[in-house]
Enzyme design. Structure first.
Site, PDB file in Angstrom:
ATOM      1  N   GLU A 291       0.716  -1.217   0.082  1.00 41.69           N
ATOM      2  CA  GLU A 291      -0.040   0.166   0.057  1.00 41.69           C
ATOM      3  C   GLU A 291       0.872   1.242   0.025  1.00 41.69           C
ATOM      4  O   GLU A 291       0.899   2.035   1.123  1.00 41.69           O
ATOM      5  CB  GLU A 291      -0.785  -0.015   1.236  1.00 41.69           C
TER       6      GLU A 291
HETATM    7  C1  ACM Z   1      -2.030  -5.510   4.211  1.00 39.03           C
HETATM    8  O1  ACM Z   1      -3.025  -6.210   4.527  1.00 39.03           O
HETATM    9  N1  ACM Z   1      -1.848  -4.440   3.672  1.00 39.03           N
HETATM   10  C2  ACM Z   1      -0.820  -6.320   4.143  1.00 39.03           C
END
Ligand code: ACM
Ligand code: ZN
Length: 519
Positions: A291
């Protein structure tokens, strides 16, 4: 026979073999012998018998054989770890006093059998971590991955950067609901959280030693270059703009990330790695990498300059370059880099020895499947099956139990390194709720990682789980009630699949409120 994870080959013989305080321990594997004596001393006497450990070098390093016949128990193993796992099997069989006479040949399906705990969103004491290490080892799991840093808190002492724990561990308040999410109008409590909520290096060394005795490796995760707001709040020069900011009080994905166009960031990462490699002796080091929005990098002169000078295609390639630099540095320390599957973006720079932790499906999982096909090391953590912060009525235990190679459409013969079950703790502020959402799923997951797909059977697993409920509680694994883990406690307005990502937190609250006084 009630054993979790279910052994891969097992046959019941007639009769019972005494196994208790009168059992005499002999043979090979001095560590396993010492553990056996300690465990047996706590049991009632139930007749004379012997427990003999034998070296069987041809066995899998984590495998064992166990024959209980008449008044003899004979364990074969090629390592102390295999001998230890035979003892863990004996502990479960001995719940009834003696053990049923039997013959077992056992070895794990996967070599990496992990559990991740998020200590950043909410903090878990060293005592709690030790309790979970103990549970893992009893279930023959061998990795505890600690998610030590995130936007909302930095939880590991770094001597060169003292602000990380003095300031970066504390947030002004905590988001308690997703309602109004994306409009910045979600509900918050009004309490400061996190003062003193971090691990000292001495505490982590002690945890590592405790885990090593139980054959559990601790894998540290420092999430970079995204999910770094807590660090940026302490050292704003790590970000693209250098602007002052606060430790985040909201959950989600933040645009404010580390600037991969600045040498300062690479130095910071190396310094943190230097200190942590002195604490964690195990081969893997997790760099997060998930992310990472590129909004700030697109506007940042330093990032754009780096992309030009290094001849990179785009911002994804800049993250790939950063990962490559970190992987190379970790290699000089004898470590292998591990990261969430987004490290495959810009993969032309990804170290072929890296481990990809596959948590989410993107673009038909093309990159992940190709990495695996080409022999890339992979740990399976597909969120739809194994994320434990979601409610049971959306993800009943049977669904988590069904995870594995078949569920992922991975052809037999394609090797994965293993699998890991993560627990994210945004909405888990206390240990009771942690156990409610974790314990039963860990037991199911031990079977996902140890028992071959063809030997698994959910109905049979549930019976063993219920039979071992008392034993599991004694070792600190507090399995919630069957009605809950079967997903039978449903909110009046159960939500449809499309809405589940927006509203799952509401249903976790609902399940918690329904059962918390009964746990
Ligand atoms: C995640 O759940 N962002 C690895
Ligand atoms: Zn930048």
């Amino acid at each position: 026979m009630n054993i979790i994870p279910k052994p891969n080959k097992i046959s019941l013989l007639s009769g019972k073999t005494p196994y208790g305080a009168d059992t005499v321990v002999t043979g090979a594997f001095p560590m396993a012998q010492a553990t056996a004596k300690e465990l047996l001393a706590g049991k009632k006497g139930c007749g004379a018998s012997t427990l003999t450990f034998r070296e069987q070098p041809e066995l899998n390093a984590e495998g064992y054989t166990l024959v209980a016949e008449g008044s003899d128990v004979v364990v074969g193993a090629s390592t102390e770890q295999g001998a230890y796992y035979a003892l863990m099997t004996l502990e479960q069989l001995a719940v009834e006093g003696g053990i049923p006479s039997c013959r077992i040949e056992d070895a794990p399906e996967f070599s990496y059998r992990g559990f991740m705990l998020d200590s950043a969103r909410h903090f878990w004491s060293i005592e709690t971590l030790k309790r979970y290490v103990n549970v893992l080892s009893r279930l023959k799991m061998n990795v505890m991955h600690l998610h030590l840093t995130d936007d909302q808190g930095w939880r590991v002492e770094i001597k060169k950067y003292p602000l990380l724990t003095q300031k970066g561990s504390i947030r002004r308040n905590t988001q308690i609901s997703l309602k109004g999410y994306n409009r910045g109008k979600e509900a918050h409590d009004d309490q400061v959280y996190g003062e003193g909520c971090y691990y000292t290096q001495a505490e982590l060394k002690e945890l590592v030693a405790y885990a090593k005795e139980r054959f559990v490796d601790i894998v540290p995760e420092i999430n970079m270059p995204g999910h770094m707001v807590a660090a940026i709040a302490c050292y704003p020069e790590l970000s693209c703009t250098g602007e002052a900011t606060e430790v985040s009080t909201r959950w989600g994905v933040m645009d404010n990330i580390c600037c991969c166009g600045k040498e300062d960031v690479y130095r910071f990462a190396r310094d943190v790695i230097d200190e942590l490699c002195e604490i964690f002796p195990f081969p893997y080091f997790h760099i997060g990498g998930d992310e990472v929005p590129k909004t700030a990098w697109k506007r940042c002169p330093a990032c754009q300059d780096a992309i030009r000078k290094l001849g990179l295609k785009d911002e994804n390639a800049l993250q790939g370059y950063f990962n490559g630099q970190i992987a190379a540095y970790l290699k000089t320390k004898g470590k292998i880099m591990m990261g969430w599957n987004e490290i495959l973006d810009g993969a032309e720079h990804l170290d072929p020895d890296a481990v990809v932790q596959w948590w989410i499906g993107r673009r038909g999982n093309r990159q992940e499947k190709e990495w695996l096909r080409n022999g890339g090391k992979t740990v399976l953590s597909y969120s739809d099956y194994v994320y434990m912060d979601h409610p049971y009525h959306i993800r009943p235990l049977a669904k988590t139990y069904s995870f594995g190679l078949k569920a992922m459409g991975i052809a037999a013969g394609q090797k994965v390194l293993g699998a890991e079950i993560p627990q994210w703790t945004e909405y888990i502020p206390n240990e009771k709720k942690l156990d409610m959402l974790t314990a039963a799923r860990l037991a199911a997951f031990s079977e996902v990682t140890w028992t071959e797909d063809d030997n698994k059977d959910y109905a049979d697993f549930e019976q063993r789980l219920e039979a071992l409920r008392g034993y599991l509680k004694e070792i600190g694994c507090n399995v919630c009630m069957q009605e809950l883990y079967r997903g039978k406690i449903k909110p009046r307005f159960a939500i449809g699949a499309q809405l589940k990502w927006a509203l799952w937190h509401r249903d976790v609250h609902y399940e918690w409120n329904r059962v918390k006084d009964l746990l």
